[in-house]
Design a protein around this motif. Structure first.
Motif, PDB file in Angstrom:
ATOM      1  N   PRO A 268      -7.641   9.455  -0.087  1.00  8.02           N
ATOM      2  CA  PRO A 268      -7.752   8.770   1.209  1.00  8.02           C
ATOM      3  C   PRO A 268      -8.995   9.226   1.957  1.00  8.02           C
ATOM      4  CG  PRO A 268      -5.500   9.531   0.846  1.00  8.02           C
ATOM      5  CD  PRO A 268      -6.327  10.120  -0.256  1.00  8.02           C
ATOM      6  N   ASP A 269      -9.640   8.294   2.642  1.00  8.88           N
ATOM      7  CA  ASP A 269     -10.873   8.594   3.360  1.00  8.88           C
ATOM      8  C   ASP A 269     -10.693   9.788   4.302  1.00  8.88           C
ATOM      9  OD1 ASP A 269     -12.138   6.527   2.111  1.00  8.88           O
ATOM     10  OD2 ASP A 269     -11.910   5.104   3.785  1.00  8.88           O
ATOM     11  N   GLY A 270     -11.606  10.735   4.188  1.00  2.00           N
ATOM     12  CA  GLY A 270     -11.636  11.863   5.104  1.00  2.00           C
ATOM     13  C   GLY A 270     -10.677  12.990   4.788  1.00  2.00           C
ATOM     14  N   LEU A 271      -9.727  12.766   3.871  1.00  3.38           N
ATOM     15  CA  LEU A 271      -8.694  13.772   3.624  1.00  3.38           C
ATOM     16  C   LEU A 271      -9.289  15.052   3.051  1.00  3.38           C
ATOM     17  CD1 LEU A 271      -5.737  14.585   3.595  1.00  3.38           C
ATOM     18  CD2 LEU A 271      -5.496  13.483   1.362  1.00  3.38           C
ATOM     19  N   LEU A 272     -10.159  14.910   2.077  1.00  2.00           N
ATOM     20  CA  LEU A 272     -10.745  16.095   1.462  1.00  2.00           C
ATOM     21  C   LEU A 272     -11.630  16.847   2.444  1.00  2.00           C
ATOM     22  CD1 LEU A 272     -11.304  17.941  -0.920  1.00  2.00           C
ATOM     23  CD2 LEU A 272     -13.027  16.309  -1.721  1.00  2.00           C
ATOM     24  N   ASP A 273     -12.467  16.114   3.185  1.00  2.00           N
ATOM     25  CA  ASP A 273     -13.353  16.776   4.150  1.00  2.00           C
ATOM     26  C   ASP A 273     -12.553  17.537   5.205  1.00  2.00           C
ATOM     27  OD1 ASP A 273     -15.642  15.871   2.895  1.00  2.00           O
ATOM     28  OD2 ASP A 273     -15.777  14.053   4.121  1.00  2.00           O
ATOM     29  N   GLU A 274     -11.483  16.932   5.674  1.00  2.00           N
ATOM     30  CA  GLU A 274     -10.649  17.599   6.670  1.00  2.00           C
ATOM     31  C   GLU A 274      -9.998  18.853   6.088  1.00  2.00           C
ATOM     32  OE1 GLU A 274      -7.843  14.960   8.406  1.00  2.00           O
ATOM     33  OE2 GLU A 274      -9.341  13.487   9.016  1.00  2.00           O
ATOM     34  N   ARG A 275      -9.532  18.745   4.843  1.00  4.47           N
ATOM     35  CA  ARG A 275      -8.899  19.897   4.191  1.00  4.47           C
ATOM     36  C   ARG A 275      -9.911  21.036   4.019  1.00  4.47           C
ATOM     37  NH1 ARG A 275      -4.553  20.428   0.375  1.00  4.47           N
ATOM     38  NH2 ARG A 275      -3.624  18.615   1.379  1.00  4.47           N
ATOM     39  N   VAL A 276     -11.128  20.685   3.617  1.00  4.95           N
ATOM     40  CA  VAL A 276     -12.161  21.709   3.419  1.00  4.95           C
ATOM     41  C   VAL A 276     -12.501  22.382   4.748  1.00  4.95           C
ATOM     42  CG1 VAL A 276     -14.562  22.119   2.774  1.00  4.95           C
ATOM     43  CG2 VAL A 276     -13.124  20.637   1.349  1.00  4.95           C
ATOM     44  N   GLU A 277     -12.745  21.572   5.777  1.00  4.08           N
ATOM     45  CA  GLU A 277     -13.121  22.144   7.066  1.00  4.08           C
ATOM     46  C   GLU A 277     -12.005  23.029   7.615  1.00  4.08           C
ATOM     47  OE1 GLU A 277     -16.081  22.049   8.323  1.00  4.08           O
ATOM     48  OE2 GLU A 277     -16.725  20.813   6.625  1.00  4.08           O
ATOM     49  N   SER A 278     -10.773  22.599   7.432  1.00  8.16           N
ATOM     50  CA  SER A 278      -9.652  23.398   7.907  1.00  8.16           C
ATOM     51  C   SER A 278      -9.575  24.729   7.168  1.00  8.16           C
ATOM     52  CB  SER A 278      -8.345  22.627   7.714  1.00  8.16           C
ATOM     53  OG  SER A 278      -7.231  23.432   8.047  1.00  8.16           O
ATOM     54  N   THR A 279      -9.788  24.691   5.863  1.00  2.54           N
ATOM     55  CA  THR A 279      -9.716  25.906   5.056  1.00  2.54           C
ATOM     56  C   THR A 279     -10.840  26.869   5.418  1.00  2.54           C
ATOM     57  OG1 THR A 279      -8.686  24.705   3.226  1.00  2.54           O
ATOM     58  CG2 THR A 279      -9.726  26.811   2.700  1.00  2.54           C
ATOM     59  N   ILE A 280     -12.056  26.358   5.537  1.00  2.00           N
ATOM     60  CA  ILE A 280     -13.184  27.205   5.922  1.00  2.00           C
ATOM     61  C   ILE A 280     -12.946  27.820   7.296  1.00  2.00           C
ATOM     62  CG2 ILE A 280     -15.639  27.228   6.515  1.00  2.00           C
ATOM     63  CD1 ILE A 280     -15.160  27.068   3.537  1.00  2.00           C
ATOM     64  N   SER A 281     -12.414  27.019   8.219  1.00  2.00           N
ATOM     65  CA  SER A 281     -12.113  27.526   9.551  1.00  2.00           C
ATOM     66  C   SER A 281     -11.083  28.646   9.500  1.00  2.00           C
ATOM     67  CB  SER A 281     -11.608  26.382  10.443  1.00  2.00           C
ATOM     68  OG  SER A 281     -11.246  26.864  11.720  1.00  2.00           O
ATOM     69  N   ASP A 282     -10.047  28.465   8.660  1.00  2.00           N
ATOM     70  CA  ASP A 282      -9.036  29.510   8.509  1.00  2.00           C
ATOM     71  C   ASP A 282      -9.658  30.797   7.981  1.00  2.00           C
ATOM     72  OD1 ASP A 282      -6.985  27.946   9.429  1.00  2.00           O
ATOM     73  OD2 ASP A 282      -6.254  27.369   7.446  1.00  2.00           O
ATOM     74  N   ILE A 283     -10.505  30.669   6.975  1.00  2.55           N
ATOM     75  CA  ILE A 283     -11.126  31.851   6.377  1.00  2.55           C
ATOM     76  C   ILE A 283     -12.039  32.548   7.382  1.00  2.55           C
ATOM     77  CG2 ILE A 283     -12.660  32.655   4.536  1.00  2.55           C
ATOM     78  CD1 ILE A 283     -11.547  30.374   2.803  1.00  2.55           C
ATOM     79  N   GLN A 284     -12.738  31.778   8.186  1.00  2.00           N
ATOM     80  CA  GLN A 284     -13.566  32.379   9.235  1.00  2.00           C
ATOM     81  C   GLN A 284     -12.706  33.155  10.231  1.00  2.00           C
ATOM     82  OE1 GLN A 284     -15.531  28.812  10.580  1.00  2.00           O
ATOM     83  NE2 GLN A 284     -17.337  29.142   9.284  1.00  2.00           N
ATOM     84  N   SER A 285     -11.527  32.613  10.532  1.00  2.00           N
ATOM     85  CA  SER A 285     -10.613  33.313  11.444  1.00  2.00           C
ATOM     86  C   SER A 285     -10.116  34.605  10.825  1.00  2.00           C
ATOM     87  CB  SER A 285      -9.421  32.412  11.785  1.00  2.00           C
ATOM     88  OG  SER A 285      -9.830  31.270  12.499  1.00  2.00           O
ATOM     89  N   TYR A 286      -9.834  34.572   9.505  1.00  2.00           N
ATOM     90  CA  TYR A 286      -9.390  35.792   8.829  1.00  2.00           C
ATOM     91  C   TYR A 286     -10.488  36.854   8.892  1.00  2.00           C
ATOM     92  CZ  TYR A 286      -5.980  32.519   6.874  1.00  2.00           C
ATOM     93  OH  TYR A 286      -5.010  31.563   6.709  1.00  2.00           O
ATOM     94  N   ALA A 287     -11.745  36.431   8.712  1.00  2.00           N
ATOM     95  CA  ALA A 287     -12.864  37.373   8.787  1.00  2.00           C
ATOM     96  C   ALA A 287     -12.919  38.021  10.173  1.00  2.00           C
ATOM     97  CB  ALA A 287     -14.175  36.656   8.477  1.00  2.00           C
ATOM     98  N   GLU A 288     -12.721  37.217  11.222  1.00  2.00           N
ATOM     99  CA  GLU A 288     -12.725  37.754  12.580  1.00  2.00           C
ATOM    100  C   GLU A 288     -11.566  38.739  12.781  1.00  2.00           C
ATOM    101  OE1 GLU A 288     -12.631  34.482  15.253  1.00  2.00           O
ATOM    102  OE2 GLU A 288     -14.613  33.703  14.662  1.00  2.00           O
ATOM    103  N   ASP A 289     -10.403  38.396  12.208  1.00  2.00           N
ATOM    104  CA  ASP A 289      -9.244  39.289  12.332  1.00  2.00           C
ATOM    105  C   ASP A 289      -9.535  40.661  11.725  1.00  2.00           C
ATOM    106  OD1 ASP A 289      -7.849  37.290  13.582  1.00  2.00           O
ATOM    107  OD2 ASP A 289      -6.765  36.644  11.776  1.00  2.00           O
TER     108      ASP A 289
END
Length: 386
Positions: free
Chosen positions: A254-275
């Protein structure tokens, strides 16, 4: 954006990063589920997504009739049990026999009883009987092992010691204690062969695990190996089934699904780095082995793309096979994960993984995969060994 249980439920992408999932914000209508009795229908489960999976997946013909060849029959043999015992039992748990030495020296193995007290009161974890200790191994706190050098067999000594300030137990860190130690004997290691194992050895070494005879030990190890082999067999079947589904099914994301999943995952990992108070590039280097952010992004993108394709295939099978899920089975599954991962309750578990609807969807996907695996014809490849 919501997290999903795919990494926990569908092991085809085992080892992937913590993944996020996209879908509507709708939750499962519990009243609707209750109207079906103890069953949650496929339609209710699939309502967790904001797309109709049948618009994006064309399932391969005969997907419920796959032929799977595995490398082994995964039967546990007597040779397997013997090899395991030799490699992981006898090699690490030698038999100790009493020597004729009477005075403890550095490097000796001593059999001791000891009682630890603080302010005259025995403290938790500070006492044991019939314990085999190698002098000089630094197994105990400073002063304990050195304090036994020169002690005669049969003697009892009081060791006035202090736990280090950084000791793991806050109650004991930096505290003065007394260990009353009796040296029962000085012993020597004797490595046994498989045929030399005796009931006496098993009972003296593994009585705390409930084993008193060689037969007890062999029976338990055989059972453990059977469970492990069965898990390996299921894993190989699953890998082959998913490979055939990936190759035979046609999937459009579905349009945009992969991009949204990637951005969400990268954002989560960035948050883990900050933690962890780490720079993002240092975090992905330490935990994922990538020193380049662009290369890591490509890895995440490719990993999530593969996972999404597999998720959609399994969701399409849920729809095609009209797979419903039992609320009782689901509850048992959730409770097992709540207990295993230490969540406070079911609600905390659901919140961590995007809500009840997404847990149900992931569970249904797993049911779909199991259904295809169970329907597959499984054969064992001919051995090339003589």
């Amino acid at each position: 954006m919501k997290k999903k249980l795919a990494a926990l439920l569908v092991c085809a992408m085992a080892g992937a990063v913590i993944l996020g999932g996209c879908g509507s914000d709708e939750t499962v209508d519990s009243a609707s589920a209750e109207s079906e009795g103890d069953v949650i229908t496929a339609a209710t489960v699939l309502a967790a997504t904001d797309y109709d999976v049948t618009d994006y997946v064309t399932l391969m013909d005969g997907y419920m009739n796959l032929s799977v060849e595995i490398s082994s029959d995964y039967e546990v043999t007597d040779e397997d049990v013997q090899e395991y015992i030799e490699s992981y039992v006898l090699a690490y748990y030698p038999m100790y026999v009493e020597s004729d030495k009477t005075t403890v020296e550095d490097g000796d193995i001593v059999n001791i009883d000891y009682i630890g007290t603080m302010d005259g009161e025995e403290f938790d974890g500070g006492s044991a009987e019939d314990y085999d200790l190698t002098i000089g191994s630094d197994t105990f706190i400073d002063g304990f092992e050195d304090g036994l050098i020169g002690v005669e067999v049969g003697s009892t000594v009081d060791l006035n010691l202090t736990f280090p300030d950084d000791y793991s137990s806050e109650d004991l860190a930096g505290q003065a204690v007394v260990f009353t130690v009796t040296v029962n004997s000085i012993v020597e290691e004797q490595t046994l062969t498989y045929d030399e194992m005796t009931d006496e050895y098993v009972e003296s070494t593994f009585s705390s695990y409930g084993f008193s005879t060689v037969d007890d030990l062999i029976e338990d190890i055989t059972s453990s190996l059977e469970s492990s082999y069965e898990s390996s067999k299921e894993s190989e079947i699953q890998t082959e089934v998913m490979a055939q589904l990936d190759e035979g099914c046609t999937v459009t994301l579905p349009d945009g699904l992969l991009d949204e999943r990637v951005e969400s995952t990268i954002s989560d990992i960035q948050s883990y780095a900050e933690d962890y108070d780490m720079e993002y590039v240092d975090y992905i280097s330490s935990y994922y082995g990538y020193d380049d952010e662009d290369e890591f992004y490509d890895y995440v993108y490719e990993t999530l793309e593969e996972q999404l394709i597999e998720e959609l295939i399994l969701e399409a099978i849920v729809a095609d096979q009209d797979i419903s899920i039992s609320t009782t089975d689901l509850e048992e599954f959730v409770n097992s994960y709540v207990e295993y991962y230490g969540y406070d309750d079911e609600e905390a578990f659901y919140e961590a993984y995007g809500g009840e609807a997404y847990v149900q969807l992931g569970y249904a996907e797993n049911r779909a995969l199991n259904a295809v695996m169970e329907a597959a014809e499984v054969t064992v490849a001919e051995s090339t060994e003589e």
